[in-house]
Write a protein that holds these residues in place. Structure first.
Motif, mmCIF file in Angstrom:
data_model
loop_
_atom_site.group_PDB
_atom_site.id
_atom_site.type_symbol
_atom_site.label_atom_id
_atom_site.label_comp_id
_atom_site.label_asym_id
_atom_site.label_seq_id
_atom_site.Cartn_x
_atom_site.Cartn_y
_atom_site.Cartn_z
ATOM 1 N N LEU A 151 17.149 25.700 38.756
ATOM 2 C CA LEU A 151 15.955 24.866 38.619
ATOM 3 C C LEU A 151 16.274 23.378 38.694
ATOM 4 O O LEU A 151 15.688 22.636 39.492
ATOM 5 N N ALA A 152 17.208 22.913 37.850
ATOM 6 C CA ALA A 152 17.528 21.484 37.833
ATOM 7 C C ALA A 152 18.126 21.032 39.155
ATOM 8 O O ALA A 152 17.822 19.938 39.654
ATOM 9 N N SER A 153 18.965 21.881 39.748
ATOM 10 C CA SER A 153 19.571 21.538 41.035
ATOM 11 C C SER A 153 18.509 21.444 42.121
ATOM 12 O O SER A 153 18.549 20.539 42.970
ATOM 13 N N PHE A 154 17.549 22.344 42.125
ATOM 14 C CA PHE A 154 16.454 22.299 43.096
ATOM 15 C C PHE A 154 15.657 21.002 42.945
ATOM 16 O O PHE A 154 15.270 20.374 43.937
ATOM 17 N N ALA A 155 15.436 20.594 41.680
ATOM 18 C CA ALA A 155 14.653 19.379 41.432
ATOM 19 C C ALA A 155 15.360 18.137 41.959
ATOM 20 O O ALA A 155 14.737 17.296 42.626
ATOM 21 N N THR A 156 16.650 18.007 41.672
ATOM 22 C CA THR A 156 17.378 16.779 42.034
ATOM 23 C C THR A 156 17.869 16.786 43.479
ATOM 24 O O THR A 156 17.717 15.803 44.204
ATOM 25 N N ASN A 157 18.468 17.897 43.884
ATOM 26 C CA ASN A 157 19.043 17.960 45.229
ATOM 27 C C ASN A 157 18.077 18.505 46.276
ATOM 28 O O ASN A 157 18.219 18.217 47.460
ATOM 29 N N GLY A 158 17.119 19.317 45.827
ATOM 30 C CA GLY A 158 16.197 19.942 46.768
ATOM 31 C C GLY A 158 15.030 19.054 47.148
ATOM 32 O O GLY A 158 14.714 18.899 48.337
ATOM 33 N N ILE A 159 14.375 18.460 46.148
ATOM 34 C CA ILE A 159 13.192 17.649 46.466
ATOM 35 C C ILE A 159 13.368 16.191 46.042
ATOM 36 O O ILE A 159 12.416 15.413 46.064
ATOM 37 N N SER A 171 14.710 12.535 40.135
ATOM 38 C CA SER A 171 15.786 11.875 39.395
ATOM 39 C C SER A 171 16.449 12.836 38.425
ATOM 40 O O SER A 171 15.887 13.899 38.078
ATOM 41 N N GLN A 172 17.646 12.465 37.949
ATOM 42 C CA GLN A 172 18.341 13.276 36.952
ATOM 43 C C GLN A 172 17.525 13.382 35.668
ATOM 44 O O GLN A 172 17.530 14.412 34.994
ATOM 45 N N THR A 173 16.814 12.321 35.339
ATOM 46 C CA THR A 173 15.980 12.329 34.129
ATOM 47 C C THR A 173 14.880 13.377 34.228
ATOM 48 O O THR A 173 14.624 14.116 33.269
ATOM 49 N N LYS A 174 14.255 13.466 35.391
ATOM 50 C CA LYS A 174 13.205 14.475 35.571
ATOM 51 C C LYS A 174 13.794 15.884 35.626
ATOM 52 O O LYS A 174 13.175 16.846 35.141
#
Length: 465
Positions: free
Chosen positions: A288-296, A299-302
C-alpha cells in the motif's frame, strides 16, 4: 370373636389402593430420574462441542481481564512488528547495512512472522508440560532482547538473527499460548472478545508507527529499537502475570502436533482459508505505502498517513467484525469479510489514482482485510470445539508460515516482474499485485463454504453457523 366380612373387604380394598399409589410414586420417581439423566446426557453432549453451558463458561467475568491482557500483549508484539516498515525504509534510504536490499529487508520482516507461527508446536509442548505461563515469559524475553539487540547490531547478519529470529521466537511464544485462553472464558460473545484482543495490534501499530518515526528523527534508529523493547517489557510483564486459563475445567488439550487436523474434513477448509487470506493480507499490507509513493507519486508523509489509517481500521474493525460473527454466524461472516476484502482490492485499489480514493481503500482494508487474525480462533472453535482448539491451531499456524515468510518478498517479486518483464511503470506496475491480492481474498472466502457445509451438514446457504 369373628371378624366382620365388611371390615375384611374394606381392608383388602385399602391394601390394593395402597399398592397402586406406591406403584405410581415409583413410576413417577423413575421417570423423573430418567428425565434428569437424559437432560444430563444432552448437557454432556453440549459440553463436548464448542457451545458450553452458561454455568460452565462465564461468558465474561474475569474473562474481560484476560481480553485486556491479550490486547496489551498484541499491542507490544504484533503492533510493534508493523513498525518494521519504518525501520526498513530508514535502512534503505541511508544504506545503513552494507549489502542490504529491498528483498533482503523483506526477508527479515517475513522471517519474524514465519518464525512466530512455525514455533507453535513447541509452544504447545511447553504449555502442555509446564503450563501456558512459561512460554509466555520466555517469549517476553525474546521480544525484548530481539529488539534491543537489533538496535546495536553491527551488520546485516546479526540484524537478521535478532530482528528476524529472536524477536520472531518471542512473538510466537507470547502469541500462540494466549490466543486460546479467551475461548476458555467466552462462548456467545467469543468473537467479540477475540476481536477486541486482536484490535490491540492495530492500536499498537497506530501508536508505535508514529512514535518510532519521531524517535528515529530525534534519537536515531538504535534508540528507537531499544525504547520499543523497553516498552514491550513494561506492558508484557503485568499482562502475562494477570492471565488466567480454565484448562482443567474444560479439559482443553494442548497437543504439540496432531497431523489429523491437516486431513480433518471440516478443518482442512479452515487452514486453506487461512493460508490464502494471509497471502492477500501481507501483499496488501506491504504494497500500500509503496503504491502511494512510488506508484502515484504521493509524499512519504501521505504514505505514512495511509499506513496509520490501515492500523486505525484494524483497531476498529476487528472488534466490530467479531460482533458481527457472534450476531450472524462465525463461518458466514468469515466468508463475507474475505469477499469484501477482495472486492475492495479489485474495485477500489485497482483504480485508485489519488490520496482520497486510497484513503477509502486503507480504511476498508483495515476494517476487514486482516480479520483472519481475529476470526481464526472462533471459527476453529466452531469447527473442532474448544477442547481441541489449541491443538488444531498449531496446524493452522504452520499452514500460514509460508505466506508469512514470503508475503512481502512475493509482493516485491510481482512488482519487479511487472517492471522488468512487462515494462510497466507507475501505478500500472502494481496492477498484477493488486489483482493477485484480490483473487486470494475472494478464493479464501469461497473455501470457507466447505467448512460451513461440513458443520451444518447441509448445503443451505442461509443458516446461521
Amino acid at each position: 370373636m369373628s371378624t366382620s366380612p365388611s371390615i375384611s373387604g374394606n381392608t383388602a380394598v385399602e391394601s390394593r389402593e395402597g399398592e397402586r399409589i406406591v406403584q405410581e410414586v415409583e413410576e413417577l420417581t423413575l421417570g423423573t430420574v430418567e428425565g434428569k439423566l437424559e437432560m444430563g446426557g444432552r448437557a454432556g453432549q453440549r459440553l463436548k462441542g464448542d457451545d458450553l453451558l452458561d454455568d460452565v463458561c462465564p461468558d465474561g467475568g474475569y474473562g474481560w481481564v484476560v481480553v485486556c491482557c491479550t490486547m496489551g500483549i498484541n499491542a507490544v508484539t504484533w503492533g510493534i512488528n508493523t513498525t518494521y516498515g519504518v525501520y526498513s525504509s530508514f535502512y534503505l534510504s541511508h544504506s545503513y547495512f552494507p549489502g542490504g536490499t529491498p528483498l533482503r529487508y523483506a526477508f527479515v520482516g517475513g522471517a519474524s512472522v514465519a518464525t512466530a507461527v512455525v514455533i507453535a508446536p513447541f509452544s504447545n509442548f511447553l504449555s502442555k508440560r509446564y503450563g501456558f505461563r512459561l512460554p509466555l515469559l520466555i517469549g517476553a524475553v525474546g521480544v525484548v532482547l530481539g529488539q534491543c539487540c537489533a538496535g546495536v547490531a553491527p551488520n546485516f547478519g546479526v540484524f537478521l538473527l535478532c530482528q528476524g529470529i529472536i524477536f520472531g521466537i518471542g512473538l510466537g511464544l507470547t502469541f500462540v499460548p494466549a490466543v486460546p485462553l479467551i475461548a476458555h472464558w467466552f462462548d456467545k460473545r467469543l468473537s467479540l472478545a477475540q476481536g477486541l484482543s486482536a484490535g490491540g495490534s492495530g492500536l499498537g501499530g497506530l501508536i508505535f508507527a508514529n512514535v518510532t518515526r519521531v524517535t528515529i528523527e530525534k534519537l536515531g534508529v538504535k534508540w528507537a529499537l531499544v525504547i520499543n523493547g523497553i516498552a514491550s517489557l513494561v506492558v508484557l510483564t503485568p499482562s502475562i502475570l494477570l492471565l488466567k486459563g480454565r484448562t482443567q475445567e474444560l479439559k482443553a488439550k494442548s497437543e504439540p502436533l496432531q497431523i489429523k487436523w491437516v486431513f480433518h474434513r471440516g478443518y482442512v477448509w479452515v487452514w486453506t482459508w487461512g493460508s490464502l487470506a494471509m497471502v492477500g493480507y501481507f501483499v496488501a499490507l506491504y504494497s500500500l505505502a509503496s503504491f502511494a509513493t512510488n506508484g502515484i507519486g504521493l509524499s512519504q508523509t501521505k504514505g505514512a498517513a495511509l499506513q496509520s489509517m490501515l492500523a486505525a481500521g484494524q483497531m476498529i474493525g476487528r472488534p466490530l467484525c467479531g460482533r458481527l460473527l457472534d450476531r450472524f454466524g462465525r463461518l458466514n461472516m468469515a466468508i463475507i469479510l474475505q469477499v469484501i476484502s477482495g472486492c475492495s482490492c479489485l474495485f477500489i485499489w485497482y483504480w485508485a489514482r489519488s490520496f482520497g480514493v486510497l484513503s477509502l481503500f486503507a480504511w476498508v482494508q483495515g476494517l476487514v482485510g486482516g480479520t483472519v487474525w481475529a476470526t481464526v480462533a472462533p471459527v476453529s472453535a466452531r469447527v473442532v470445539g474448544v477442547q481441541d482448539l489449541q491443538s488444531s491451531l498449531a496446524i493452522f499456524w504452520l499452514s500460514v508460515s509460508l505466506p508469512a515468510q514470503f508475503g512481502q518478498p512475493m509482493a516485491i517479486a510481482l512488482l519487479n516482474y511487472s517492471k522488468n518483464q512487462l515494462g510497466r511503470t507507475g501505478a500500472d506496475a502494481y496492477l498484477i499485485s493488486i489483482g493477485f491480492c484480490g483473487g486470494c481474498f475472494i478464493a479464501s472466502g469461497l473455501l470457507m463454504f466447505g467448512a460451513k457445509f461440513h458443520h451444518q451438514k447441509s448445503f443451505k446457504l442461509w443458516v446461521k453457523v
